[in-house]
Structures are given as C-alpha cells and as structure tokens.
Scaffold this active site. Structure first.
Site, PDB file in Angstrom:
ATOM      1  N   HIS A 160       0.931  -1.046   0.064  1.00  0.00           N
ATOM      2  CA  HIS A 160       0.131   0.074  -0.214  1.00  0.00           C
ATOM      3  C   HIS A 160       0.778   1.196   0.089  1.00  0.00           C
ATOM      4  O   HIS A 160       2.120   1.109   0.617  1.00  0.00           O
ATOM      5  CB  HIS A 160      -1.011  -0.066   1.426  1.00  0.00           C
ATOM      6  CG  HIS A 160      -1.947   1.000   1.579  1.00  0.00           C
ATOM      7  ND1 HIS A 160      -1.753   2.212   1.831  1.00  0.00           N
ATOM      8  CD2 HIS A 160      -3.221   0.848   1.207  1.00  0.00           C
ATOM      9  CE1 HIS A 160      -2.719   2.993   1.878  1.00  0.00           C
ATOM     10  NE2 HIS A 160      -3.675   2.033   1.549  1.00  0.00           N
ATOM     11  N   ASP A 201       3.328  -4.528   8.052  1.00  0.00           N
ATOM     12  CA  ASP A 201       1.905  -3.780   7.610  1.00  0.00           C
ATOM     13  C   ASP A 201       0.715  -4.761   7.916  1.00  0.00           C
ATOM     14  O   ASP A 201       0.502  -5.778   6.949  1.00  0.00           O
ATOM     15  CB  ASP A 201       2.056  -3.232   6.326  1.00  0.00           C
ATOM     16  CG  ASP A 201       0.592  -2.556   6.156  1.00  0.00           C
ATOM     17  OD1 ASP A 201      -0.164  -2.900   6.925  1.00  0.00           O
ATOM     18  OD2 ASP A 201       0.450  -1.921   5.031  1.00  0.00           O
ATOM     19  N   GLN A 227      -4.360  -5.471   6.782  1.00  0.00           N
ATOM     20  CA  GLN A 227      -5.296  -6.081   6.054  1.00  0.00           C
ATOM     21  C   GLN A 227      -5.304  -7.798   6.984  1.00  0.00           C
ATOM     22  O   GLN A 227      -6.113  -8.367   6.743  1.00  0.00           O
ATOM     23  CB  GLN A 227      -5.260  -6.386   4.685  1.00  0.00           C
ATOM     24  CG  GLN A 227      -5.551  -4.948   3.930  1.00  0.00           C
ATOM     25  CD  GLN A 227      -6.813  -4.595   4.000  1.00  0.00           C
ATOM     26  OE1 GLN A 227      -7.901  -5.096   4.639  1.00  0.00           O
ATOM     27  NE2 GLN A 227      -7.275  -3.231   3.458  1.00  0.00           N
ATOM     28  N   LYS A 256     -10.189  -0.899  10.833  1.00  0.00           N
ATOM     29  CA  LYS A 256     -10.453  -2.115   9.680  1.00  0.00           C
ATOM     30  C   LYS A 256     -10.913  -3.307  10.607  1.00  0.00           C
ATOM     31  O   LYS A 256     -11.293  -4.312   9.912  1.00  0.00           O
ATOM     32  CB  LYS A 256      -9.145  -2.300   9.130  1.00  0.00           C
ATOM     33  CG  LYS A 256      -8.955  -0.983   8.124  1.00  0.00           C
ATOM     34  CD  LYS A 256      -7.742  -1.604   7.143  1.00  0.00           C
ATOM     35  CE  LYS A 256      -7.143  -0.483   6.400  1.00  0.00           C
ATOM     36  NZ  LYS A 256      -8.184   0.117   5.348  1.00  0.00           N
ATOM     37  N   CYS A 315      -4.688   2.888  -3.517  1.00  0.00           N
ATOM     38  CA  CYS A 315      -3.613   3.100  -2.991  1.00  0.00           C
ATOM     39  C   CYS A 315      -2.403   2.149  -3.126  1.00  0.00           C
ATOM     40  O   CYS A 315      -1.695   1.894  -2.291  1.00  0.00           O
ATOM     41  CB  CYS A 315      -3.685   3.304  -1.595  1.00  0.00           C
ATOM     42  SG  CYS A 315      -4.832   4.638  -1.101  1.00  0.00           S
TER      43      CYS A 315
END
Ligand code: C6P
Length: 403
Positions: free
Chosen positions: A117, A194, A197, A220, A360
């Site tokens: 991202h 990261d 997600q 999220k 993104c």
C-alpha cells in the site's frame, strides 16, 4: 440460506438492503463498540495521564487497559511495546521517521514488495531520499506468491529494513512474513510488517512472526477511525528518537532542551485518543467472541461462492490466486470494456458498495498491467444473499452500460 447471527449487532445494517462490500477500506461497528465508547464518554471522560482527580485517573486506567488488550491481541510480550497512533499510516511513518532516519545509511537497501500500500512505500521513499539508501522490490508470481527464491535473492547483507504487508489490500494474498522476518534478521536488517489487512481476518502473533515492528488500524477491525497501533520490540523503541514532540512525552523541559518520557509515552505526543482506544479494545473483545475460526470459515465460504459466480461471467477477470481461501475475502476484478469507476457507480445504483480505482497501490496496478480495478471485500457479517445479489448485478453491468 443460513442466517448471519452477527448482523443484528450492527445498527448500520438495520432497515435497509445495502450490500456493504468495502470492508478492506473500513469495517462497520457493532453496538458493543459504540456502547463502550458512550460509556467512557458518559462516565469517565477526562484528559488521561495528566489529572490527579478521579475521572482523569479512570480515563488513564481505561486507556492503559486498552493498551493491554491490544498487546494481548497481537501477542506482544509487554504492554509498553504498544504505541497508540492514529492509524497504520501513522504507525509506518513513525518507524520510517524515527527508526529509519536514525539507522539507515547511504548504500543500505530497504526491501519491500510491489504489492505494498502507498502507506508502506512513501515513508520508505522518504528515508531512501534523505539517507541515500536504495529501494529493492520483491516481485510476486502471477498468483501473488512471494517465493523463497525471491526472498533469498532480494534480502541480502545490504538490507537495513525489510518491510511487507501481511495481507495485500488488492490481491488478498497472505505473505510469508515469518520467513521474510527470518531472512531479514539473518542479514542484520529489521523487519516491519503492515498488518492493516491481516489483523481483522486472522490470528496474529508478533513473537511467532518474529517481526520488529507491526502496524494496524482500529477501523479495519470494527473499531473507530482515528486509533491505530504500532508494536515495536522494546529494545528498538528505547533506542529511537521521538517522532512527534509535546505533551506528556517529556520527562523534563528547560528553555533550551528536553529529556523524554519512557516508552510508550515517548511516542504519544499531545492529548491521546482515549475514547478511540476504548473503542478499539471493545472491537478486539467483539472479534474474539466471534472467533477467528468463524471469521475465516465464513469468509472462505462467501469468497468461494463469489468467485464461482464471477467465473461464470466470461467478461470478468479476477486478479490474484484462483483459490478463494487465499483471498482473505478480497476479490479484485475488472469487467471487459467497463471502467471500474463506472462499475462501482452502476453497482451503487443497486445499493452495492465496492471500491474502484488504484486502491492506493499504484505500483501493483502497474505490475498487473491495469490503471484501476474494482474490488469487493467481504467480512464475516456478510451473507450468501448479498453475494448472490452482487454476482447477479455484476453480470448485468455491461448491459446497463449499453454493451
Ligand atoms: N487500505 C483500502 O481500501 P490507514 O488508512 O492508515 O488506516 O491504513 C492504510 C493501509 C495500510 N496498509 C494496507 C495494506 C492497507 O490496506 C491500508 C488501507 C484501505 O485498501 C484504504 S486506502
């Protein structure tokens, strides 16, 4: 078709037939999260970490309890290894500005993947620009897999930072973060993951992964917007300069200089988002009560149904793995001859929410050979009926657009 017992917890789903398939962008909030925040607001609200009166001390306690919940959620060894930020983007910027600028040198390499991202690319471009380091990209296979060979060939002794999304927000694929962290350490680099997600969809344990830093966002995983987490190993955090300054992140201030508070306060400048932290903690509790077994099974079943449905529409191309179990509920697609923005707008007229654009992730779009895609992203509160409505509508999009 089976009833989804969780939907009744979500006020936004009541009294309408909107199909919300943009869960990778942000998730909906159950009443339990809203109530926890209201309770904080109505009984405890005061500025934490400052006041010596009851409300402020209770607010501090609520905030620190949320830190403990976040630490437990991702398997951190110590609560002080959890820093509250605004979101994943701020967490990654904190690592880049604080650790990156003070440790990376000219000639070093920052290794990442083409599926990152922008929030995990731009901070490292800044570090590379300011230090003279070089960005090195790991390339996936056509199905999104980063192979062992790719890891071994791109992560070398020149690496200072290795960073990767645990789950891609476009392909939905889960990356081999444990292997990548191990390779990074073998070559003397630190590993930044990261988790924006992954945390909503699968159990995460930062100690098992072995990463040095891990970032995620509350919104999220059904928490409020404006609260995020950065996990960092305590030895590294202790050794890093502050990112932002001011507020309770100090120890002592003179006219000319200052000394700083211990971790985590050192990295939490200004008034903190205590109500957001309380909401995040309630979201973690809610997610634990649903259980990751249920989350993963529901998402796999719904994704299988959705991908089966799309495979019967000849003009649809789905990107990434053919295996629905490797999508984390994220299905990115294009319809021949239709711009994804038109696809999303037409689906909106059917009360179906999907995201369209570059998500993104423009380097990944380039790698896929497209400018943009449409993306349906599911969560455990979605239903088979919604999937069927979506597939039916996608099948009609070309007709509606005049083909
Ligand atoms: N992706 C999407 O629709 P923030 O906005 O800071 O909470 O999260 C940034 C971020 C970082 N990494 C990954 C893998 C992400 O997916 C995101 C957010 C959303 O895909 C909004 S662009």
């Amino acid at each position: 078709m089976s009833e989804n017992i969780f939907r009744r917890d979500f006020p936004i789903f009541q009294g309408n037939n909107t199909v919300y398939f943009d869960n990778a962008a942000t998730t909906q909030r159950p009443v339990q999260v809203l109530e926890a925040m209201k309770q904080f607001n109505d009984t405890t609200n005061a500025n934490p970490l400052r006041g010596l009166y009851k409300w402020s001390m209770e607010a501090t306690e609520a905030y620190e309890n949320a830190r403990h919940a976040a630490a437990e959620f991702i398997g951190a060894e110590k609560d002080c290894e959890i820093i509250f930020t605004r979101n994943t983007t701020e967490s990654l910027n904190l690592v880049a500005y604080s650790y990156g600028l003070s440790h990376v040198k000219a000639g070093d390499e920052i290794v990442l993947t083409v599926m990152e991202h922008h929030s995990n690319i731009l901070p490292w471009q800044m570090v590379a620009r300011q230090t003279g380091a070089k960005l090195v990209y790991m390339e996936p296979q056509p199905d999104g897999t980063i192979t062992d060979e790719e890891i071994e060939s791109k992560i070398t002794d020149k690496a200072a930072i290795v960073t990767v999304a645990e789950v891609s927000n476009v392909l939905g694929v889960t990356n081999p973060v444990k292997k990548i962290a191990e390779a990074a350490h073998r070559h003397g680099a630190v590993c930044v993951v990261d988790g924006a997600q992954s945390t909503p969809h699968m159990p995460v344990n930062v100690q098992e992964i072995g990463c040095d830093f891990f970032a995620f966002s509350g919104h999220k995983l059904m928490g409020p917007m404006g609260i995020g987490v950065l996990y960092g190993k305590i030895d590294l955090l202790d050794d890093m300069p502050p990112f932002l300054t001011g507020g309770e992140m100090i120890e002592y201030v003179t006219r000319e200089s200052a000394t700083f508070a211990e971790v985590p306060e050192k990295f939490e400048a200004g008034t903190v988002n205590a109500m957001g932290a309380v909401g995040l903690s309630a979201a973690i509790t809610y997610l634990k009560n649903v259980g990751f077994d249920t989350v993963m099974k529901t998402e796999k079943d719904l994704t299988t149904r959705l991908m089966d449905g799309l495979s019967r529409i000849p003009e649809v191309t789905v990107y990434g793995s053919k295996d629905p179990a490797r999508h984390c509920g994220i299905v990115t697609f294009n319809i021949e001859g239709c711009h994804p923005h038109d696809v999303a707008s037409v689906l909106d007229t059917e009360n179906i929410c999907v995201r369209a654009g570059h998500h993104c992730a423009q380097p990944l779009m380039k790698w896929l050979g497209v400018n943009a895609t449409a993306r349906a992203s599911l969560y455990f509160y979605n239903t088979e009926e919604e999937v069927d409505r979506f597939v039916d509508a996608v099948g009609k999009v070309r007709g509606w657009l005049g083909y």
